[in-house]
Design a protein around this motif. Structure first.
Motif, PDB file in Angstrom:
ATOM      1  N   VAL A  30      -0.556   4.853 -19.930  1.00  0.00           N
ATOM      2  CA  VAL A  30      -0.921   6.169 -19.401  1.00  0.00           C
ATOM      3  C   VAL A  30       0.059   6.606 -18.324  1.00  0.00           C
ATOM      4  CG1 VAL A  30      -2.657   7.394 -18.043  1.00  0.00           C
ATOM      5  CG2 VAL A  30      -3.361   5.993 -19.980  1.00  0.00           C
ATOM      6  N   ILE A  31       0.411   5.678 -17.413  1.00  0.00           N
ATOM      7  CA  ILE A  31       1.353   6.016 -16.341  1.00  0.00           C
ATOM      8  C   ILE A  31       2.708   6.386 -16.915  1.00  0.00           C
ATOM      9  CG2 ILE A  31       2.784   4.892 -14.592  1.00  0.00           C
ATOM     10  CD1 ILE A  31       0.452   3.902 -13.229  1.00  0.00           C
ATOM     11  N   GLN A  32       3.190   5.605 -17.881  1.00  0.00           N
ATOM     12  CA  GLN A  32       4.493   5.891 -18.471  1.00  0.00           C
ATOM     13  C   GLN A  32       4.493   7.246 -19.182  1.00  0.00           C
ATOM     14  OE1 GLN A  32       5.016   2.443 -20.899  1.00  0.00           O
ATOM     15  NE2 GLN A  32       5.637   1.125 -19.217  1.00  0.00           N
ATOM     16  N   GLN A  33       3.387   7.550 -19.888  1.00  0.00           N
ATOM     17  CA  GLN A  33       3.306   8.830 -20.574  1.00  0.00           C
ATOM     18  C   GLN A  33       3.254   9.975 -19.576  1.00  0.00           C
ATOM     19  OE1 GLN A  33      -0.142   8.382 -23.045  1.00  0.00           O
ATOM     20  NE2 GLN A  33       0.914   7.147 -24.587  1.00  0.00           N
ATOM     21  N   THR A  34       2.494   9.781 -18.492  1.00  0.00           N
ATOM     22  CA  THR A  34       2.384  10.824 -17.472  1.00  0.00           C
ATOM     23  C   THR A  34       3.735  11.128 -16.847  1.00  0.00           C
ATOM     24  OG1 THR A  34       0.115  10.151 -16.967  1.00  0.00           O
ATOM     25  CG2 THR A  34       1.255  11.487 -15.315  1.00  0.00           C
ATOM     26  N   ILE A  35       4.466  10.061 -16.495  1.00  0.00           N
ATOM     27  CA  ILE A  35       5.769  10.252 -15.879  1.00  0.00           C
ATOM     28  C   ILE A  35       6.740  10.895 -16.863  1.00  0.00           C
ATOM     29  CG2 ILE A  35       7.756   9.027 -14.926  1.00  0.00           C
ATOM     30  CD1 ILE A  35       5.794   7.012 -13.739  1.00  0.00           C
ATOM     31  N   ALA A  36       6.664  10.488 -18.142  1.00  0.00           N
ATOM     32  CA  ALA A  36       7.549  11.069 -19.155  1.00  0.00           C
ATOM     33  C   ALA A  36       7.283  12.564 -19.329  1.00  0.00           C
ATOM     34  CB  ALA A  36       7.364  10.340 -20.482  1.00  0.00           C
ATOM     35  N   GLN A  37       6.001  12.943 -19.278  1.00  0.00           N
ATOM     36  CA  GLN A  37       5.658  14.349 -19.432  1.00  0.00           C
ATOM     37  C   GLN A  37       6.118  15.163 -18.229  1.00  0.00           C
ATOM     38  OE1 GLN A  37       1.458  14.288 -20.055  1.00  0.00           O
ATOM     39  NE2 GLN A  37       1.599  13.511 -22.146  1.00  0.00           N
ATOM     40  N   LEU A  38       6.002  14.582 -17.035  1.00  0.00           N
ATOM     41  CA  LEU A  38       6.363  15.312 -15.822  1.00  0.00           C
ATOM     42  C   LEU A  38       7.865  15.403 -15.636  1.00  0.00           C
ATOM     43  CD1 LEU A  38       3.711  13.868 -13.385  1.00  0.00           C
ATOM     44  CD2 LEU A  38       3.746  16.165 -14.336  1.00  0.00           C
ATOM     45  N   GLY A  39       8.594  14.422 -16.154  1.00  0.00           N
ATOM     46  CA  GLY A  39      10.039  14.420 -16.005  1.00  0.00           C
ATOM     47  C   GLY A  39      10.460  13.912 -14.643  1.00  0.00           C
ATOM     48  N   GLU A 527      -2.396  -2.719 -10.120  1.00  0.00           N
ATOM     49  CA  GLU A 527      -2.053  -3.765 -11.081  1.00  0.00           C
ATOM     50  C   GLU A 527      -0.604  -3.659 -11.538  1.00  0.00           C
ATOM     51  OE1 GLU A 527      -5.083  -3.120 -13.937  1.00  0.00           O
ATOM     52  OE2 GLU A 527      -6.529  -4.435 -12.961  1.00  0.00           O
ATOM     53  N   GLU A 528      -0.107  -2.422 -11.621  1.00  0.00           N
ATOM     54  CA  GLU A 528       1.297  -2.255 -11.988  1.00  0.00           C
ATOM     55  C   GLU A 528       2.204  -2.785 -10.888  1.00  0.00           C
ATOM     56  OE1 GLU A 528       4.501  -1.119 -14.397  1.00  0.00           O
ATOM     57  OE2 GLU A 528       2.357  -1.296 -14.840  1.00  0.00           O
ATOM     58  N   ASP A 556      11.115  -2.440 -12.414  1.00  0.00           N
ATOM     59  CA  ASP A 556      11.596  -1.987 -13.712  1.00  0.00           C
ATOM     60  C   ASP A 556      11.521  -0.453 -13.752  1.00  0.00           C
ATOM     61  OD1 ASP A 556       8.993  -1.171 -14.333  1.00  0.00           O
ATOM     62  OD2 ASP A 556       8.510  -3.029 -15.367  1.00  0.00           O
ATOM     63  N   PRO A 557      12.032   0.194 -14.804  1.00  0.00           N
ATOM     64  CA  PRO A 557      12.085   1.667 -14.813  1.00  0.00           C
ATOM     65  C   PRO A 557      10.721   2.335 -14.602  1.00  0.00           C
ATOM     66  CG  PRO A 557      13.501   0.784 -16.536  1.00  0.00           C
ATOM     67  CD  PRO A 557      12.780  -0.393 -15.942  1.00  0.00           C
ATOM     68  N   ALA A 558       9.667   1.788 -15.232  1.00  0.00           N
ATOM     69  CA  ALA A 558       8.340   2.401 -15.058  1.00  0.00           C
ATOM     70  C   ALA A 558       7.863   2.257 -13.617  1.00  0.00           C
ATOM     71  CB  ALA A 558       7.340   1.766 -16.020  1.00  0.00           C
ATOM     72  N   GLN A 559       8.052   1.080 -13.044  1.00  0.00           N
ATOM     73  CA  GLN A 559       7.651   0.871 -11.657  1.00  0.00           C
ATOM     74  C   GLN A 559       8.487   1.726 -10.707  1.00  0.00           C
ATOM     75  OE1 GLN A 559       8.356  -3.301 -11.575  1.00  0.00           O
ATOM     76  NE2 GLN A 559       6.300  -3.856 -12.269  1.00  0.00           N
TER      77      GLN A 559
END
Length: 588
Positions: A30-39, A527-528, A556-559
């Motif tokens: 969910v976090i990765q998708q949210t960040i991807a959508q926001l740019g 947790e992340e 890492d990139p997501a963090q």
């Protein structure tokens, strides 16, 4: 697969580990998708994120803790390079930053000044609350396992051997003495940080149960259990939150206290601490006793309180009338009326979804009653000897009791008959029940003495009670306020206080997330970040020395994207404590 409410039983024990792991995986996605959508954040967004971080958590980095030494070039023997002392860093770093950012560290240092003790009680309070936020567990688990696995010892400059269960228990006792001061301070501080308005207050009550007899605690009593554990003693926790769901304060009552008997105490206590000017109190139907409503009106307090559904019959005419209803939300209609006895504003509400649900429930329980009565009637008809009517009446009573929602629909009589049993079962359906059900299904009733709000404002304010219910769910499911293992009354009170303080940090993080565009799941963020660790990198040098560097894992990139959104910059290295020696050391 997401096992949200599933427990796994193995070898007679309940295991929740896989539920936790799978929820983490879903959260990361969910976090990765949210960040991807926001740019990516632009420069202006980065500046705003940094400013938000500074306002919320200040500057958590203490120069004395982190290494800023000059670069030194030395030869290293690669064969002996190793990593030691891996510890969780990211989650405790963030939790401790929140603890300091909302001002709890400074306040505890003021309330718990350093005396003759070797370890400051303010530091032990930080350990208790940070542990409750990051990995809720007992004081024994904190002392023997959790603390030594985290980098909190480096961040607090508090060695592993200095945190033990006895010191944690005594810290609970010291912290409890300042409950009122903590609540008042947090109300002011969080109002400054998040612009939280506390004119409209939401009040609800829940229960939490004990493991053990709790014989020394007079508040531990058996009563109505919201946890479905009537076999255990419990206490009731009355919580007050703001319109946004931020906790304002709480009180603990005996486990057998009825909801309505807590309202006057809570209102008086909260207003004594936070003032009473302009307050609007919102509570559910459990508080709506005639005595409470009269007291609120006589003392000039404004309120919106849910009324028992039985009071709907007083307004059957208004319910049946087609005119006057206004849609305030999709599928929800409201109508204002006047109470005939008290002149209060009455808000009639009806929901299409709720109507469908109640119709399905009435149908289900009606079918159960009909099926059970048919079987009972068949057994009576097949009987070859006389049947005791008292036994049959008890069976009928049991059937109706188990299906109370539709019990009033049926009238059951034992009619005399010449059959061997001596009577037969006559069952009739009450048409009046069906007529009233068709009218009242999906309808609710609210009472208020507020005359200057619209019907939509009144309804929306009452709906915000879900914030109080959400607060209870978080404290029970995420912060593990239940079950209570403490037996001494003051330790029970202190345990609930620590959970309350952890919930303040939880809510602060949630509001921070929302403003950074990261949703509203603090557990996912914690947790992340818990995957970011600190390590000791040991570099053997020629001829016989070694360099020890305490480094923090590169995100890492997501963090990294998550930290960037929050405006947090993690340190790369930490200084070693004096007892551990300088980074560059030579063996004898």
């Amino acid at each position: 697969m997401y096992l949200r409410h599933t427990t796994i039983r193995k070898d007679g024990k309940v295991h929740r580990y896989w539920r936790l792991v799978r929820s983490v995986r879903v959260g990361r996605r969910v976090i990765q998708q949210t960040i991807a959508q926001l740019g990516e954040l632009d420069e202006h967004g980065r500046v705003e994120a940094r400013a938000l971080a500074r306002r919320l958590i200040g500057t958590p980095e203490q120069p004395a803790l982190f290494d800023g030494s000059e670069h030194v070039t030395v030869p290293v023997r690669l064969k002996g390079v190793r990593i030691e002392r891996s510890r969780r860093f990211g989650d405790v770093y963030l939790a401790l930053a929140l603890w300091r950012g909302v001002g709890l560290e400074e306040l505890c240092e003021r309330l718990l000044p350093l005396g003759k003790e070797r370890i400051a009680w303010a530091k032990m309070a930080a350990v208790l609350v940070v542990a409750r936020l990051c990995e809720p567990s007992s004081e024994l688990h904190i002392a023997e396992d959790w603390y030594r696995r985290t980098a909190l010892c480096d961040l607090l400059q508090l060695g592993d051997e200095e945190v033990n269960k006895d010191r944690l228990y005594r810290a609970l006792d010291h912290l409890l003495a300042h409950k009122a001061a903590l609540e008042v301070y947090l109300s002011q501080r969080c109002g400054e940080l998040f612009a939280v308005q506390n004119e409209v207050l939401l009040y609800d009550i829940t229960s939490t149960y004990f493991e053990g007899q709790a014989e020394a605690n007079p508040l531990a009593q058996r009563g109505y259990s919201r946890d479905h554990r009537p076999d255990c003693k419990q206490v009731c926790i009355a919580l007050v939150v703001t319109f946004d769901g931020f906790p304002l304060g709480y009180e603990v009552f005996a486990g057998n206290t009825h909801d309505s008997r807590t309202l006057q105490t809570i209102v008086s206590t909260m207003e004594a601490r936070h003032g009473m000017l302009g307050r609007v109190w919102i509570a559910d139907r459990g508080m709506a006793s005639a005595e409470n409503l009269a007291w609120l009106r006589q003392t000039g307090r404004r309120y919106i309180i849910g009324a028992p559904k039985s009071e709907l019959k007083k307004f059957a005419t208004e319910l049946a009338a087609a005119g006057g209803w206004r849609t305030v939300h999709e599928g929800v209609e409201v109508k204002l009326a006047r109470h005939p006895e008290t002149a209060e504003t009455v808000i009639l509400c009806r929901s299409a979804d709720r109507r469908s649900k109640e119709q399905a429930m009435h149908d289900k329980f009606s079918r159960r009653i009909e099926t059970a009565l048919e079987r009972l009637a068949a057994r009576i008809a097949r009987s070859k000897r006389r049947v005791d009517p008292a036994v049959v009446n008890r069976q009928i009573g049991r059937i109706l009791q188990q299906n109370q929602r539709a019990a009033a629909r049926f009238t059951v009589e034992l009619a005399s008959d010449r059959c061997p049993a001596g009577f037969r079962l006559d069952v009739t359906c009450n048409a009046s029940f069906d007529d009233w059900a068709a009218l009242s299904e999906g309808a609710d009733l609210l009472r208020s003495n507020i005359a200057d709000w619209s019907d939509q404002q009144l309804w929306k304010a009452y709906i915000q009670l879900t914030q109080a219910e959400a607060a209870f769910r978080i404290q029970k499911d995420q912060l593990n306020v239940r079950p209570i293992w403490h037996q001494r009354p003051e330790r029970v009170q202190a345990h609930i206080l620590v959970c309350f303080l952890a919930f303040v940090l939880w809510k602060s993080l949630e509001m921070w997330q929302q403003r950074a565009g990261l949703g509203n799941s603090p557990r996912t963020v914690l947790e992340e970040l818990a995957r970011i660790q600190s390590h000791d990198v040991v570099l053997p040098t020629a001829p016989h020395g070694q360099i020890r560097l305490r480094c923090v894992t590169q995100p890492d990139p997501a963090q990294a994207a998550l930290l960037d959104r929050l405006g947090i910059v993690l340190p790369k290295r930490m200084r070693l404590a004096e007892r551990e020696g300088p980074p560059l050391a030579r063996s004898a």
